[in-house]
Design an enzyme around this catalytic site. Structure first.
Site, PDB file in Angstrom:
ATOM      1  N   LYS A  41      59.082   5.175  41.247  1.00  0.00           N
ATOM      2  CA  LYS A  41      58.689   4.905  42.635  1.00  0.00           C
ATOM      3  C   LYS A  41      58.795   6.204  43.408  1.00  0.00           C
ATOM      4  O   LYS A  41      59.893   6.671  43.715  1.00  0.00           O
ATOM      5  CB  LYS A  41      59.598   3.856  43.288  1.00  0.00           C
ATOM      6  CG  LYS A  41      59.030   3.400  44.634  1.00  0.00           C
ATOM      7  CD  LYS A  41      60.059   2.794  45.553  1.00  0.00           C
ATOM      8  CE  LYS A  41      60.769   3.810  46.408  1.00  0.00           C
ATOM      9  NZ  LYS A  41      59.941   4.525  47.388  1.00  0.00           N
ATOM     10  N   GLU A  97      57.496   6.949  49.536  1.00  0.00           N
ATOM     11  CA  GLU A  97      56.327   6.366  50.218  1.00  0.00           C
ATOM     12  C   GLU A  97      55.725   7.369  51.206  1.00  0.00           C
ATOM     13  O   GLU A  97      54.663   7.160  51.752  1.00  0.00           O
ATOM     14  CB  GLU A  97      56.720   5.058  50.931  1.00  0.00           C
ATOM     15  CG  GLU A  97      57.740   5.176  52.057  1.00  0.00           C
ATOM     16  CD  GLU A  97      59.207   5.147  51.568  1.00  0.00           C
ATOM     17  OE1 GLU A  97      59.479   5.625  50.442  1.00  0.00           O
ATOM     18  OE2 GLU A  97      60.065   4.676  52.339  1.00  0.00           O
ATOM     19  N   CYS A 102      67.668  19.937  49.465  1.00  0.00           N
ATOM     20  CA  CYS A 102      69.063  19.495  49.330  1.00  0.00           C
ATOM     21  C   CYS A 102      69.973  20.692  49.104  1.00  0.00           C
ATOM     22  O   CYS A 102      71.163  20.620  49.317  1.00  0.00           O
ATOM     23  CB  CYS A 102      69.206  18.512  48.193  1.00  0.00           C
ATOM     24  SG  CYS A 102      68.804  19.259  46.622  1.00  0.00           S
ATOM     25  N   GLU A 132      74.302  16.075  57.899  1.00  0.00           N
ATOM     26  CA  GLU A 132      73.240  16.857  57.244  1.00  0.00           C
ATOM     27  C   GLU A 132      72.056  16.888  58.210  1.00  0.00           C
ATOM     28  O   GLU A 132      71.570  15.828  58.633  1.00  0.00           O
ATOM     29  CB  GLU A 132      72.835  16.179  55.927  1.00  0.00           C
ATOM     30  CG  GLU A 132      71.764  16.952  55.174  1.00  0.00           C
ATOM     31  CD  GLU A 132      71.285  16.222  53.912  1.00  0.00           C
ATOM     32  OE1 GLU A 132      71.265  14.984  53.893  1.00  0.00           O
ATOM     33  OE2 GLU A 132      70.898  16.920  52.951  1.00  0.00           O
TER      34      GLU A 132
END
Ligand code: NAD
Length: 571
Positions: free
Chosen positions: A241, A244, A349, A452
């Site tokens: 997946k 999106e 990241c 973050e």
């Protein structure tokens, strides 16, 4: 097949040609029942032809011009790009313009089930293929990804926003995992010992079955490629997946998998948000889940997936620090920090988001760092001068701007303010732009430090000594990466041995290991025990389980042996 950067225009022609040829071949299938063998051969030819010509219906135009008729993103099940029957669509906008690029389906329950059935059906035959065969498929996939590098990068720049050069880096870092997976024949050997006379125990690794990957938006090619090569080369099937927010690169990778010879059902792609994730978490046929993304989603996925008996690897958020010491190579450090803090608009990241300035002298360097950051150009990713692109969404832009504002309110200094900065071309006026921002005099309790930010924002804290720097960095709950800039070997060694972060850079700003090693973030940057790292040896271990077989082949005739009812001691 390598497509030119404006390949989109040729896709309707390719599709039409494929349909026509398929029809011609299909009409010749209407033969008498006595011609069954010829029929089967023709059928195989059709399948090969479709596999060879199936083109992922993604936008790969090499510009941020408005797309006249955006095509919907499809599911990819059984090696077919199939239109979703959903009524729920997620609009995907070009972050540089906010023009519509595609609509991403929330795959329906029936489509999600079809993907699982396809992956289950494909598993026994794929597991049974020889390792040499799967290695050959990896060789082909590797070559195809390299050939399609520009096309993949175009898709990434349009959907994700990063610059074209950086998008190629995204593909390259994924390609390196694929290249390393080609060495599976030497990485996959088991162990064997003769434990007693005529008795051997051998241990070797077997695939798990149907696995799944749930991906974030920030590396649309690299992170699917953390899973596709290793899951499949070890004999598993995979349901992926993509985010999106930018599934295009994953769809192109699916097309390349078909061309590389991956059989139907070995790689399937479904779409959507939390509903699809919940389906994956609860589906008993799925044995393992690879997740990369935020702490909020990842901690939930790890907990629910593990409770359902699945193996879960989950890489999460970060706050990566760099300690700058006065004895460092100043020019190198400032350039490295500017690139690692603001490249990809800070949406990595391993972005270097936090600076720890050791001693008064390094604090004096901040105006110079601000000057270098100011000289970085924010622009549409296809523009030749672009150093960084936009943020992924208007919501992300607002979140980043709010965090900058919170720093101001809490008493920090905004040395360089990227709010309101945007490219001069009016076509980008609606994009999600924030320019490089530097916040100094930050204290550990401030929101801009505890959260973050995931934007082009560098927060800077001051300490007096090396020990204080180490203490500050280790007090942070994240543990993805940390760097130190120094010319002193003993100081570098002290940082290396005492910092708790899982990936340490010495004069290296983004110490992401190449795939002969594993990605080894720790603390709050991973969920669970941190034993299930991505790629490298740990990656192979994640996708496989041990089987240990003890066998007795007596030298004398086995039929002549006596029955033994006591516990075998192997002595
Ligand atoms: P995200 O968590 O919003 O989304 C990641 C995936 O989880 C997507 O596929 C999304 O559909 C799904 N998801 C989102 N919310 C969900 C929910 N409530 N329930 C179930 N599924 C959900 O992350 P993102 O914004 O796409 O990516 C950015 C984050 O990923 C940052 O925190 C970044 O640090 C992290 N990241 C970590 C690494 C690493 O290796 N440590 C690498 C890349 C990105």
């Amino acid at each position: 097949m390598s497509l030119p950067r404006n390949a989109l225009r040729s896709i309707p022609a390719l599709t039409a040609r494929r349909t026509l040829t398929t029809r011609v071949l299909a009409s010749s299938l209407r033969m008498s029942p006595t011609q069954n063998i010829a029929k089967r051969r023709l059928h195989a030819t059709i399948q090969q032809f479709q596999a060879a010509t199936a083109v992922a219906p993604t936008t790969t135009q090499a510009s941020h011009e408005k797309i006249a008729s955006p095509a919907d993103t499809t599911n990819f099940i059984d090696n077919q790009f199939e239109a979703s029957q959903t009524s729920q669509w997620i609009d995907l906008h070009d972050p540089a313009t906010n023009n519509l690029v595609t609509r991403v389906p929330q795959s329906t329950d029936a489509e999600l089930r079809a993907a699982v059935e396809s992956a289950q059906k494909a598993f026994p035959a794929w597991k049974a293929t020889s390792i040499m065969h799967r290695q050959q498929v990896m060789f082909k996939l590797t070559a195809l990804i390299r050939e399609n590098m520009d096309r993949l990068a175009n898709s990434i720049t349009i959907e994700q926003g990063k610059t074209f050069a950086d998008a190629k880096g995204d593909v390259l870092r994924g390609l390196q995992v694929c290249e390393t997976a080609c060495g599976i024949t030497t990485q996959f050997t088991g162990e064997v010992i003769e434990v007693a006379k005529d008795m051997e125990t051998r241990s070797y690794r077997e695939p798990l079955g149907v696995t799944a990957a749930i991906c974030p938006f920030n590396f649309p090619a690299m992170i699917p490629l953390w899973s596709i090569p290793l899951a499949t080369v070890t004999g598993n099937t995979l349901i992926l997946k993509p985010s999106e927010r930018d599934p295009g690169a994953a769809m192109i990778l699916a097309e390349l998998c078909v061309k590389a010879g991956i059989p139907p059902g070995v790689v399937n792609i479904v779409h959507g948000s939390a509903k699809t994730v919940d389906f994956i978490l609860d589906e008993p046929a799925i044995k393992a889940i690879s997740f990369v993304g935020s702490n909020k989603a990842g901690e939930y996925i790890y907990t629910r997936g593990s409770a359902n008996g699945k193996r879960v690897q989950a890489n999460l958020g970060a706050k990566n620090h760099a300690a700058v010491l006065p004895d460092c190579n100043k020019n190198h450090a400032l350039n490295a920090i500017a690139g690692a803090a603001f490249g990809a608009a800070g949406q990595r990241c391993m972005a270097l988001s936090t600076l720890v300035l050791v001693g008064k002298e390094t604090q004096q360097w901040m105006p110079e760092l601000a000057e270098r950051a100011k000289n970085l150009t924010i622009n549409g990713g296809f523009e030749a001068d672009a150093d960084l692109g936009p943020l992924i969404s208007p919501q992300s832009k607002k979140r980043v701007e709010d965090l900058i504002a919170s720093a101001e309110q809490e008493g920090a200094t905004i040395l360089l303010d990227g709010r309101g900065q945007k490219p001069s071309d009016p076509k980008y006026s609606e994009g999600n732009w924030v320019g490089p921002t530097i916040i100094t005099n930050v204290k550990p309790h401030m929101k801009c430090y505890t959260e973050e930010i995931f934007g082009p924002v560098l927060v800077c804290l001051n300490v007096e000594t090396t020990e204080e720097a180490i203490e500050l960095i280790n007090a942070n709950e994240y543990g993805n990466g940390a760097s130190v800039f120094t010319r002193s070997g003993p100081t570098a060694s002290l940082f290396q041995h005492t910092l708790e972060a899982g990936q340490i850079g010495i004069n290296a700003p983004i110490p992401v290991p190449l795939p002969m090693f594993s990605f080894t973030g720790n603390k709050k940057s991973v969920a669970g025990t941190g034993m299930a790292n991505f790629y490298g040896k740990d990656g192979i271990r994640f996708y496989t389980q041990w089987k240990t077989v003890t066998s007795l082949w007596r030298a004398e005739d086995a039929l002549a042996t006596q029955k033994e009812t006591s516990m075998p001691t192997q002595s």
